[in-house]
Scaffold this active site. Structure first.
Site, PDB file in Angstrom:
ATOM      1  N   MET A  57      77.948  12.825  41.142  1.00 57.51           N
ATOM      2  CA  MET A  57      79.131  12.467  40.314  1.00 57.51           C
ATOM      3  C   MET A  57      79.246  12.913  39.500  1.00 57.51           C
ATOM      4  O   MET A  57      79.759  12.554  38.441  1.00 57.51           O
ATOM      5  CB  MET A  57      78.061  10.693  39.613  1.00 57.51           C
ATOM      6  CG  MET A  57      77.419  10.036  41.061  1.00 57.51           C
ATOM      7  SD  MET A  57      78.547   9.396  42.438  1.00 57.51           S
ATOM      8  CE  MET A  57      79.528   7.842  41.192  1.00 57.51           C
ATOM      9  N   ARG A  58      79.793  14.963  39.158  1.00 56.37           N
ATOM     10  CA  ARG A  58      80.652  15.058  38.617  1.00 56.37           C
ATOM     11  C   ARG A  58      81.341  15.307  39.469  1.00 56.37           C
ATOM     12  O   ARG A  58      81.929  15.806  40.279  1.00 56.37           O
ATOM     13  CB  ARG A  58      79.985  16.316  38.066  1.00 56.37           C
ATOM     14  CG  ARG A  58      78.715  16.587  37.658  1.00 56.37           C
ATOM     15  CD  ARG A  58      78.724  16.037  36.182  1.00 56.37           C
ATOM     16  NE  ARG A  58      80.175  16.644  35.357  1.00 56.37           N
ATOM     17  CZ  ARG A  58      80.088  15.873  34.101  1.00 56.37           C
ATOM     18  NH1 ARG A  58      80.438  15.046  33.791  1.00 56.37           N
ATOM     19  NH2 ARG A  58      80.690  16.831  33.312  1.00 56.37           N
ATOM     20  N   ARG A  89      84.067  21.518  32.120  1.00 57.27           N
ATOM     21  CA  ARG A  89      83.672  21.342  32.764  1.00 57.27           C
ATOM     22  C   ARG A  89      84.022  23.057  33.650  1.00 57.27           C
ATOM     23  O   ARG A  89      82.850  23.470  34.659  1.00 57.27           O
ATOM     24  CB  ARG A  89      84.796  20.814  34.162  1.00 57.27           C
ATOM     25  CG  ARG A  89      84.780  19.424  33.479  1.00 57.27           C
ATOM     26  CD  ARG A  89      85.430  18.651  34.762  1.00 57.27           C
ATOM     27  NE  ARG A  89      86.017  17.709  34.126  1.00 57.27           N
ATOM     28  CZ  ARG A  89      85.139  16.445  34.575  1.00 57.27           C
ATOM     29  NH1 ARG A  89      84.099  16.597  35.503  1.00 57.27           N
ATOM     30  NH2 ARG A  89      85.089  15.176  33.993  1.00 57.27           N
ATOM     31  N   ASP A 134      88.073  13.159  46.836  1.00 63.03           N
ATOM     32  CA  ASP A 134      88.080  12.504  47.738  1.00 63.03           C
ATOM     33  C   ASP A 134      88.803  12.797  48.516  1.00 63.03           C
ATOM     34  O   ASP A 134      88.926  11.905  49.476  1.00 63.03           O
ATOM     35  CB  ASP A 134      87.659  10.740  47.115  1.00 63.03           C
ATOM     36  CG  ASP A 134      86.076  10.819  46.186  1.00 63.03           C
ATOM     37  OD1 ASP A 134      85.663  11.426  46.386  1.00 63.03           O
ATOM     38  OD2 ASP A 134      86.718  10.066  45.458  1.00 63.03           O
ATOM     39  N   GLU A 141      75.588   6.282  55.672  1.00 64.35           N
ATOM     40  CA  GLU A 141      75.610   7.714  55.318  1.00 64.35           C
ATOM     41  C   GLU A 141      74.547   7.424  55.912  1.00 64.35           C
ATOM     42  O   GLU A 141      74.627   9.031  55.915  1.00 64.35           O
ATOM     43  CB  GLU A 141      75.732   7.166  53.683  1.00 64.35           C
ATOM     44  CG  GLU A 141      77.355   6.556  53.048  1.00 64.35           C
ATOM     45  CD  GLU A 141      76.960   6.211  51.949  1.00 64.35           C
ATOM     46  OE1 GLU A 141      76.899   7.001  51.039  1.00 64.35           O
ATOM     47  OE2 GLU A 141      77.222   4.991  51.091  1.00 64.35           O
ATOM     48  N   ASN A 159      80.771  16.395  51.377  1.00 70.20           N
ATOM     49  CA  ASN A 159      80.455  15.184  50.808  1.00 70.20           C
ATOM     50  C   ASN A 159      80.903  14.056  51.032  1.00 70.20           C
ATOM     51  O   ASN A 159      81.132  14.307  52.244  1.00 70.20           O
ATOM     52  CB  ASN A 159      81.602  15.100  49.405  1.00 70.20           C
ATOM     53  CG  ASN A 159      81.567  14.316  48.397  1.00 70.20           C
ATOM     54  OD1 ASN A 159      80.911  13.719  48.144  1.00 70.20           O
ATOM     55  ND2 ASN A 159      82.766  13.141  48.349  1.00 70.20           N
ATOM     56  N   HIS A 218      81.090  10.165  50.905  1.00 68.60           N
ATOM     57  CA  HIS A 218      81.845   9.051  50.069  1.00 68.60           C
ATOM     58  C   HIS A 218      82.297   7.733  51.063  1.00 68.60           C
ATOM     59  O   HIS A 218      82.116   7.556  51.828  1.00 68.60           O
ATOM     60  CB  HIS A 218      83.549   9.242  49.733  1.00 68.60           C
ATOM     61  CG  HIS A 218      83.963   8.138  49.048  1.00 68.60           C
ATOM     62  ND1 HIS A 218      83.336   8.456  47.670  1.00 68.60           N
ATOM     63  CD2 HIS A 218      84.809   7.559  49.007  1.00 68.60           C
ATOM     64  CE1 HIS A 218      84.950   7.495  46.958  1.00 68.60           C
ATOM     65  NE2 HIS A 218      85.621   6.762  47.825  1.00 68.60           N
ATOM     66  N   THR A 220      87.786  19.067  48.779  1.00 64.91           N
ATOM     67  CA  THR A 220      89.272  20.238  48.055  1.00 64.91           C
ATOM     68  C   THR A 220      89.236  19.544  46.986  1.00 64.91           C
ATOM     69  O   THR A 220      88.604  18.888  45.844  1.00 64.91           O
ATOM     70  CB  THR A 220      90.659  20.005  49.259  1.00 64.91           C
ATOM     71  OG1 THR A 220      90.528  18.388  49.044  1.00 64.91           O
ATOM     72  CG2 THR A 220      90.422  20.298  50.616  1.00 64.91           C
TER      73      THR A 220
HETATM   74  C1  GAR Z   1      76.315   7.035  48.284  1.00 62.50           C
HETATM   75  O1  GAR Z   1      76.629   5.885  48.175  1.00 62.50           O
HETATM   76  C2  GAR Z   1      77.346   8.163  48.154  1.00 62.50           C
HETATM   77  O2  GAR Z   1      77.991   7.728  49.212  1.00 62.50           O
HETATM   78  C3  GAR Z   1      77.750   7.630  46.723  1.00 62.50           C
HETATM   79  O3  GAR Z   1      76.939   7.839  45.953  1.00 62.50           O
HETATM   80  C4  GAR Z   1      76.023   7.297  46.098  1.00 62.50           C
HETATM   81  C5  GAR Z   1      74.868   7.879  46.001  1.00 62.50           C
HETATM   82  O4  GAR Z   1      73.333   6.833  46.501  1.00 62.50           O
HETATM   83  N1  GAR Z   1      78.984   9.170  46.467  1.00 62.50           N
HETATM   84  C6  GAR Z   1      79.990   9.101  45.919  1.00 62.50           C
HETATM   85  O5  GAR Z   1      80.411   7.705  45.483  1.00 62.50           O
HETATM   86  C7  GAR Z   1      80.503  10.314  45.334  1.00 62.50           C
HETATM   87  N2  GAR Z   1      81.734   9.614  44.948  1.00 62.50           N
HETATM   88  P1  GAR Z   1      72.465   7.708  47.172  1.00 62.50           P
HETATM   89  O6  GAR Z   1      71.963   9.014  45.555  1.00 62.50           O
HETATM   90  O7  GAR Z   1      71.073   7.263  46.912  1.00 62.50           O
HETATM   91  O8  GAR Z   1      72.490   9.194  48.201  1.00 62.50           O
END
Ligand code: GAR
Length: 206
Positions: A86-87, A61, A141, A170, A103, A105, A137
């Protein structure tokens, strides 16, 4: 005008909402850790420079995050926006961008950090679900919250139907949060709280 870089791993619908929101900033680049992320094509169609840094090419990482930081900094980036990236990022990386890394979430944090948030919310029988934009941070999350939006959980919801309802929110709150940050109307203060030049709390402006 601030320069922002958006990090994605997949579909890129939040990225697309940001690209189409007419924000008071320059979107300098979109970076993905996956070459097959669908969002890359959307970014290209919007004329945004894209870069791919495959995480599998790095031994750990720390090495991946160092390569990521190098390319982010090459764009003279003011704000790093995680949009379905998603990393898990190392503490070093997160500290480097303190107050400049946000971010989104898909839950009302601190409820349901991690993955499968919609399924877990349904299993728990929760009646209200939603999404959160927060400063990142090292604690996954759990960073200071900038804005949240809530949706009802309906009797016949599936993870898919609930996810679609949350995703609409979102796409509304992420551009709002980025707009505030770009205009210096919201920031992370010295003691790690979200500060604002607005009379009301930022997250209460829904
Ligand atoms: C979204 O729902 C976002 O909130 C989530 O992944 C999805 C991405 O969708 N993020 C997480 O879960 C991060 N922990 P997108 O690629 O269509 O924006």
């Amino acid at each position: 005008m601030k320069r922002i870089v958006i990090l994605i791993s997949g579909r890129g619908s939040n990225m697309q909402a940001l690209l189409e929101a007419n924000l008071p900033c320059r979107i300098a680049a979109v970076i993905s850790n996956r070459a097959d992320a669908q969002g890359l094509e959307i970014a290209r169609m919007h004329g945004i420079p894209v870069a791919v840094i495959p995480h599998n090419n790095y031994p750990d990482r720390a090495a991946f995050d160092a390569a990521l930081a190098e390319i982010i900094d090459s764009y003279a980036t003011d704000l790093v926006v995680l949009a379905g990236f998603m990393r898990i990022l190392t503490a070093n990386f997160v500290e480097r961008y303190r107050g400049r890394l946000i971010n989104i979430h898909p839950s009302l944090l601190p409820a349901y950090p991690g993955i499968d948030t919609h399924q877990r919310a349904l299993q728990a029988g929760t009646r209200i679900h939603g999404c959160t934009v927060h400063f990142v941070t090292p604690d996954l999350d759990h960073g200071p919250i900038i804005i949240q939006a809530a949706v009802p959980v309906l009797r016949d919801d599936t993870p898919q139907s609930l996810s679609a309802r949350v995703l609409c929110e979102e796409h509304r709150i992420y551009p709002q949060a980025v707009r505030w940050l770009c205009r210096n109307q919201v920031w992370l203060d010295e003691i790690g709280r979200v500060a604002s030049d607005r009379l009301e709390q930022p997250g209460a402006a829904l």
